[in-house]
Design a protein around this motif. Structure first.
Motif, mmCIF file in Angstrom:
data_model
loop_
_atom_site.group_PDB
_atom_site.id
_atom_site.type_symbol
_atom_site.label_atom_id
_atom_site.label_comp_id
_atom_site.label_asym_id
_atom_site.label_seq_id
_atom_site.Cartn_x
_atom_site.Cartn_y
_atom_site.Cartn_z
ATOM 1 N N VAL A 164 42.909 -89.498 64.578
ATOM 2 C CA VAL A 164 41.539 -88.980 64.701
ATOM 3 C C VAL A 164 40.808 -88.818 63.368
ATOM 4 N N ALA A 165 41.557 -88.602 62.279
ATOM 5 C CA ALA A 165 40.920 -88.245 61.012
ATOM 6 C C ALA A 165 39.971 -89.303 60.432
ATOM 7 N N PRO A 166 40.286 -90.618 60.533
ATOM 8 C CA PRO A 166 39.407 -91.600 59.879
ATOM 9 C C PRO A 166 37.945 -91.527 60.331
ATOM 10 N N ALA A 167 37.711 -91.100 61.551
ATOM 11 C CA ALA A 167 36.330 -91.027 62.059
ATOM 12 C C ALA A 167 35.515 -89.950 61.351
ATOM 13 N N PHE A 168 36.195 -89.030 60.673
ATOM 14 C CA PHE A 168 35.502 -87.878 60.087
ATOM 15 C C PHE A 168 35.409 -87.942 58.565
ATOM 16 N N ARG A 169 35.643 -89.107 58.013
ATOM 17 C CA ARG A 169 35.543 -89.218 56.555
ATOM 18 C C ARG A 169 35.227 -90.668 56.199
ATOM 19 N N GLY A 170 34.957 -90.904 54.918
ATOM 20 C CA GLY A 170 34.813 -92.271 54.399
ATOM 21 C C GLY A 170 33.737 -93.088 55.082
ATOM 22 N N SER A 171 34.039 -94.365 55.281
ATOM 23 C CA SER A 171 33.007 -95.305 55.721
ATOM 24 C C SER A 171 32.523 -95.029 57.141
ATOM 25 N N ASP A 172 33.416 -94.600 58.037
ATOM 26 C CA ASP A 172 32.981 -94.298 59.402
ATOM 27 C C ASP A 172 31.919 -93.198 59.394
ATOM 28 N N LEU A 173 32.189 -92.146 58.645
ATOM 29 C CA LEU A 173 31.237 -91.031 58.569
ATOM 30 C C LEU A 173 29.930 -91.525 57.948
ATOM 31 N N GLN A 174 30.035 -92.253 56.849
ATOM 32 C CA GLN A 174 28.838 -92.719 56.122
ATOM 33 C C GLN A 174 28.012 -93.700 56.943
ATOM 34 N N GLU A 175 28.689 -94.707 57.487
ATOM 35 C CA GLU A 175 27.954 -95.808 58.110
ATOM 36 C C GLU A 175 27.607 -95.553 59.569
ATOM 37 N N LYS A 176 28.549 -94.990 60.314
ATOM 38 C CA LYS A 176 28.330 -94.816 61.748
ATOM 39 C C LYS A 176 27.586 -93.532 62.074
ATOM 40 N N CYS A 205 40.065 -94.225 71.985
ATOM 41 C CA CYS A 205 40.760 -94.988 73.033
ATOM 42 C C CYS A 205 41.595 -96.120 72.438
ATOM 43 N N ALA A 206 41.069 -96.736 71.369
ATOM 44 C CA ALA A 206 41.721 -97.915 70.796
ATOM 45 C C ALA A 206 42.699 -97.578 69.674
ATOM 46 N N ALA A 207 42.595 -96.370 69.111
ATOM 47 C CA ALA A 207 43.382 -96.017 67.915
ATOM 48 C C ALA A 207 44.881 -96.096 68.190
ATOM 49 N N GLU A 208 45.601 -96.626 67.224
ATOM 50 C CA GLU A 208 47.058 -96.733 67.339
ATOM 51 C C GLU A 208 47.668 -96.515 65.966
ATOM 52 N N VAL A 209 48.680 -95.680 65.896
ATOM 53 C CA VAL A 209 49.423 -95.441 64.661
ATOM 54 C C VAL A 209 50.908 -95.497 64.990
ATOM 55 N N ASP A 210 51.623 -96.385 64.322
ATOM 56 C CA ASP A 210 53.075 -96.530 64.550
ATOM 57 C C ASP A 210 53.406 -96.709 66.032
ATOM 58 N N GLY A 211 52.585 -97.495 66.718
ATOM 59 C CA GLY A 211 52.836 -97.761 68.129
ATOM 60 C C GLY A 211 52.447 -96.647 69.069
ATOM 61 N N VAL A 212 51.876 -95.561 68.533
ATOM 62 C CA VAL A 212 51.479 -94.424 69.368
ATOM 63 C C VAL A 212 49.982 -94.490 69.628
ATOM 64 N N ARG A 213 49.600 -94.358 70.903
ATOM 65 C CA ARG A 213 48.194 -94.278 71.255
ATOM 66 C C ARG A 213 47.948 -92.942 71.951
ATOM 67 N N MET A 214 46.696 -92.544 72.013
ATOM 68 C CA MET A 214 46.354 -91.281 72.663
ATOM 69 C C MET A 214 46.199 -91.486 74.164
ATOM 70 N N SER A 215 46.763 -90.585 74.945
ATOM 71 C CA SER A 215 46.617 -90.642 76.403
ATOM 72 C C SER A 215 45.227 -90.148 76.783
ATOM 73 N N ASP A 216 44.845 -90.350 78.044
ATOM 74 C CA ASP A 216 43.564 -89.824 78.531
ATOM 75 C C ASP A 216 43.497 -88.313 78.307
ATOM 76 N N GLU A 217 44.598 -87.633 78.588
ATOM 77 C CA GLU A 217 44.662 -86.175 78.432
ATOM 78 C C GLU A 217 44.511 -85.783 76.957
ATOM 79 N N ASP A 218 45.165 -86.535 76.049
ATOM 80 C CA ASP A 218 45.033 -86.279 74.607
ATOM 81 C C ASP A 218 43.572 -86.356 74.181
ATOM 82 N N ILE A 219 42.915 -87.424 74.626
ATOM 83 C CA ILE A 219 41.521 -87.666 74.212
ATOM 84 C C ILE A 219 40.611 -86.604 74.801
ATOM 85 N N LYS A 220 40.824 -86.270 76.066
ATOM 86 C CA LYS A 220 40.011 -85.228 76.705
ATOM 87 C C LYS A 220 40.164 -83.898 75.966
ATOM 88 N N ALA A 221 41.398 -83.545 75.622
ATOM 89 C CA ALA A 221 41.650 -82.284 74.913
ATOM 90 C C ALA A 221 40.990 -82.289 73.544
#
Length: 407
Positions: free
Chosen positions: A91-103, A209-225
């Protein structure tokens, strides 16, 4: 002052003005067992800093199992070790760097302009009702690609969630409303998450929904929470921060004039507001072992209530701590929005607020745009800003007057 004479944190006297009680705690009762909340209250900067910075060998976030899971579901705040590191990396990349600046900077700027357009020609506004309570929620809804027409529902949900988190007295109706919100929010969000997985866009929800780290993705419940947490934590705190920064500046006109003249000072004013009148006054942790703190020993398995509002006014840490001073030399603006902060409003350590830079961007853009629209902004005649709240705290209303630009 003895412990018996210090106003209880659930008392009307404390709610009206907690700062004298905080001082009394730091001086004579830095560790208090509080029977109504079944927790140990910690008030000195050094102790709160130690609790937050601990690597989870002495203090954990296990308290969130009962404190926030009933309203949000299981969130990143409750995780530790590798599980926490992976989820944070998702989740962290969305809150810093280029995503924060550009998006997201354009999203922040557009939402601020839209709200200001509603009152800029009138010569009067309530900074809280007309702007602060709406701005961060609208930004989050836009970031996630949700319909801003649902703003009233989002605001109702996060207000209910914050009431649940701050329900120190254990009011059964507040608890029930918070638990209802979890069900309602899930019914709203889960279908949207499933649809978004089928049709990814460039919004934050698609990223999650698309994020993946070391083969781990967030479930619907993870994202909702996480979305639930984001709305509550990102809505309430930025709302209170914007209201408080204006209340502090309007009651210190020479500092307001300096900020108006040099907008780079907004970051300083925000950092000092986070120290002087933080949006969140209390954060809880749980002790994993017996721990020695100022004033005694906290037993293993106990809830520890860390008083940020007190620690940030500790005279052993800050000079003239009860004075609002954006030019103070014992608060470092360059690190104030990172895990190296020398105030405690965002917590510290591995659970440092993931949205700190988003909050900074919202405040810098929002305050600057408001000053542009209201160059001679002043408090409505006879109005004295009053903070309200115990768990979270800030002005409930902030009516201002100004000459409309171009009038």
């Amino acid at each position: 002052m003895s412990t018996a004479q210090i106003p209880d944190i659930l008392s009307p006297e404390f709610a009206a003005n907690p700062y004298p009680a905080y001082r009394a705690m730091r001086e004579s009762a830095p560790l208090i067992w509080h029977e109504p909340t079944q927790s140990w209250i910690v008030s000195r900067y050094a102790d709160v800093e130690r609790v937050f910075k601990d690597k989870e060998t002495q203090f954990t976030t296990d308290n969130y199992d009962w404190q926030i899971e009933p309203v949000h579901g299981k969130t990143i705040l409750q995780l530790s070790g590798r599980e926490h590191a992976v989820r944070r990396a998702l989740v962290a990349p969305a809150f810093r760097g280029s995503d924060l600046q550009e998006k997201f900077l354009p999203v922040i700027e557009a939402n601020s302009r839209e709200l200001i357009a509603g009152f800029r020609a009138t010569g009067s506004a309530d900074i809280v009702a007309d702007y602060a309570t709406r701005f961060p929620v609208n930004v989050i809804a836009d970031m996630l690609g949700l319909d801003k027409a649902d703003h009233a529902r989002f605001h109702g949900w996060y207000t209910t969630v914050i009431a649940f988190l701050g329900n120190l007295a254990g009011d059964a109706d507040v608890t029930a409303a918070g638990e209802r919100t979890r069900v309602e929010f899930a019914e709203y969000m889960i279908p949207i998450i499933r649809a978004r997985r089928e049709n990814l866009g460039d919004d934050l929800l698609s990223t999650l929904c698309a994020a993946e780290v070391d083969g781990v993705r967030m479930s619907d419940e993870d994202i909702k929470a996480f979305c639930s947490l984001l709305l509550a934590a990102g809505g309430e705190t930025t709302d209170k921060a914007i209201a408080s920064i204006f209340a502090n500046l309007l009651t210190h006109p020479e500092q307001l004039a300096a900020v108006r003249e040099d907008r780079s000072l907004i970051a300083r004013a925000f950092a000092e507001t986070l120290r002087f009148t933080p949006p969140v006054h209390m954060i809880m942790r749980q002790s994993a072992v017996d721990v020695e703190l100022s004033g005694g020993t906290v037993p293993a398995g106990a809830t520890v209530t860390c008083l940020i509002g007190s620690a940030n006014r500790d005279e052993n840490r800050y000079k003239d701590p009860d004075t609002f001073d954006i030019f103070r030399e014992d608060l470092t603006t360059t690190t104030a929005f990172s895990a190296a902060a020398d105030h405690l409003a965002f917590a510290l350590g591995r659970h440092f607020c993931v949205g700190a830079l988003l909050a900074k961007a919202e405040v810098e853009i929002g305050v600057s745009q408001l000053l542009d629209a209201m160059p001679d902004v002043r408090l409505a005649d006879g109005f004295d800003p009053v903070e309200q709240g115990v768990f979270t705290r800030g002005p409930q209303s902030l009516p201002v007057r100004f000459t409309p630009v171009g009038a």
